[in-house]
Design an enzyme around this catalytic site. Structure first.
Site, PDB file in Angstrom:
ATOM      1  N   ALA A 247      51.177  46.992  66.091  1.00  0.00           N
ATOM      2  CA  ALA A 247      50.769  46.003  67.201  1.00  0.00           C
ATOM      3  C   ALA A 247      50.178  44.886  66.550  1.00  0.00           C
ATOM      4  O   ALA A 247      50.040  43.687  67.159  1.00  0.00           O
ATOM      5  CB  ALA A 247      49.636  46.721  68.100  1.00  0.00           C
ATOM      6  N   ASP A 248      49.902  45.016  65.291  1.00  0.00           N
ATOM      7  CA  ASP A 248      49.272  43.813  64.518  1.00  0.00           C
ATOM      8  C   ASP A 248      50.084  42.578  64.622  1.00  0.00           C
ATOM      9  O   ASP A 248      51.404  42.624  64.379  1.00  0.00           O
ATOM     10  CB  ASP A 248      49.233  44.212  63.102  1.00  0.00           C
ATOM     11  CG  ASP A 248      48.300  43.137  62.309  1.00  0.00           C
ATOM     12  OD1 ASP A 248      47.163  42.945  62.357  1.00  0.00           O
ATOM     13  OD2 ASP A 248      49.181  42.128  61.637  1.00  0.00           O
ATOM     14  N   ILE A 249      49.406  41.349  65.107  1.00  0.00           N
ATOM     15  CA  ILE A 249      50.068  40.319  65.455  1.00  0.00           C
ATOM     16  C   ILE A 249      50.736  39.593  64.139  1.00  0.00           C
ATOM     17  O   ILE A 249      51.681  39.129  63.925  1.00  0.00           O
ATOM     18  CB  ILE A 249      49.192  39.026  65.957  1.00  0.00           C
ATOM     19  CG1 ILE A 249      50.000  38.001  66.601  1.00  0.00           C
ATOM     20  CG2 ILE A 249      47.921  38.718  65.248  1.00  0.00           C
ATOM     21  CD1 ILE A 249      50.674  38.313  67.945  1.00  0.00           C
TER      22      ILE A 249
END
Length: 293
Positions: A247-249
């Site tokens: 989920a890390d941008i």
DNA sequence: GGCCAGGCTAGCA
DNA sequence: TGCTAGCATGGC
């Protein structure tokens, strides 16, 4: 105290320390080919320098300050763990050759190891501070935090800041961090966490012996620590090899750019693409993050 | 000025 | 169980 550390090759000190230069602030300094930072020893703050050993293959660590002679083996182990000197990247590289998109990125960075923070507490606090902020501002806040709460050490006439211990942060008031431009909740997360540790209700060192999923469960039960933060501690604090913070941008941006996707991939898409990197997904993530500059 | 940052919680359906 | 507003402020 001088300590020689043998290395498991491939190991590139230049690639490995490159990332640290962007963190250069009061506790990290890179000069004349050596990486310097303060750590906590049994008797108090110590100054550590690590460089390539010019006399034989390996690294040479020098420790300044009042180190207990009996502490030498322990320090050697800590520094080796921090610098990943016994980590063998060969199986990771062998596997990544099968990924024609990712391999060129990796090939440009052969021997790049991850340098851990000096303690799990330091890693966790820095990660919480970094939540949802651009890295530049996160670095500013971390620096202000160290200046406010950290103590100092004197080494060869120079004054160095030391990353605060939980006990020091536990004494702060929320408004002390608000003044540094922390938001109210982030101030609460960090001070409340530090109080738990200072009161002996939480011992991060016990996480060392637990499997990934149990570490996740214990950490995410704490207020202010979600999945991403727990994954970062597993990767950057405990050096676990197979985490994918999908989920890390930043990771989503890196994957989208590298794989030429029309739009930024969502979490499930990153997870699908990353499946083939198992059981080395942490290293793949680390190398992908490095492409962001 | 507006949108986005290496997210998380609380509140609501 | 799943979704979303709100958070604070810098960087671009």
């Amino acid at each position: 105290m001088r300590i020689h550390l043998p290395l498991r090759y491939p190991y590139s000190f230049a690639h490995t320390t490159k990332r640290l230069k962007s963190f250069e602030k009061s506790i990290y300094v890179y000069r004349e080919g050596a990486f310097w930072r303060t750590i906590r020893g049994r008797k108090g703050p110590l100054l550590l320098s690590v460089a390539e050993d010019s006399e034989r293959p390996g690294l040479i660590a020098e420790i300044f300050g009042e180190a207990d002679p009996e502490e030498e083996e322990e320090l050697k182990g800590r520094i080796a763990h921090m610098f990943g000197t016994d980590v063998d990247l060969t199986p990771f590289y062998e596997q990544m050759r099968q990924d024609p998109v990712l391999w060129p990125v990796i090939e440009q960075r052969i021997g790049m190891h991850l340098v851990l923070d000096a303690s799990l507490y330091e890693c966790l606090v820095k990660t919480i501070i970094s939540q949802q902020l651009n890295l530049s501002f996160a670095g500013t806040l971390i620096e202000r935090f160290i200046q406010l709460a950290g103590d100092t050490g004197q080494f060869a006439g120079e004054t160095w800041k030391v990353f605060p211990a939980a006990e020091q942060v536990a004494c702060l008031r929320y408004e002390d961090l608000r003044h540094l431009q922390f938001n109210q909740r982030k101030a609460e997360y960090i001070i409340d966490l530090s109080r738990l540790i200072a009161e002996g209700k939480l011992d991060l060192e016990t996480l060392t012996g637990l499997p990934d999923d149990e570490v996740m469960k214990k950490l995410t039960a704490l207020r202010g620590i979600g999945r991403w933060t727990a994954e970062c501690l597993l990767m950057f604090g405990l050096r676990r090899p197979d985490l994918l913070p999908a989920a890390d941008i930043g990771l989503r941006n890196a994957v989208g750019r590298l794989y030429g996707l029309p739009a930024r991939p969502d979490e499930s898409e990153v997870r699908r693409i990353g499946e083939k990197w198992a059981p080395y997904r942490s290293y793949a993530t680390f190398y992908l993050w490095d492409t962001l500059g």
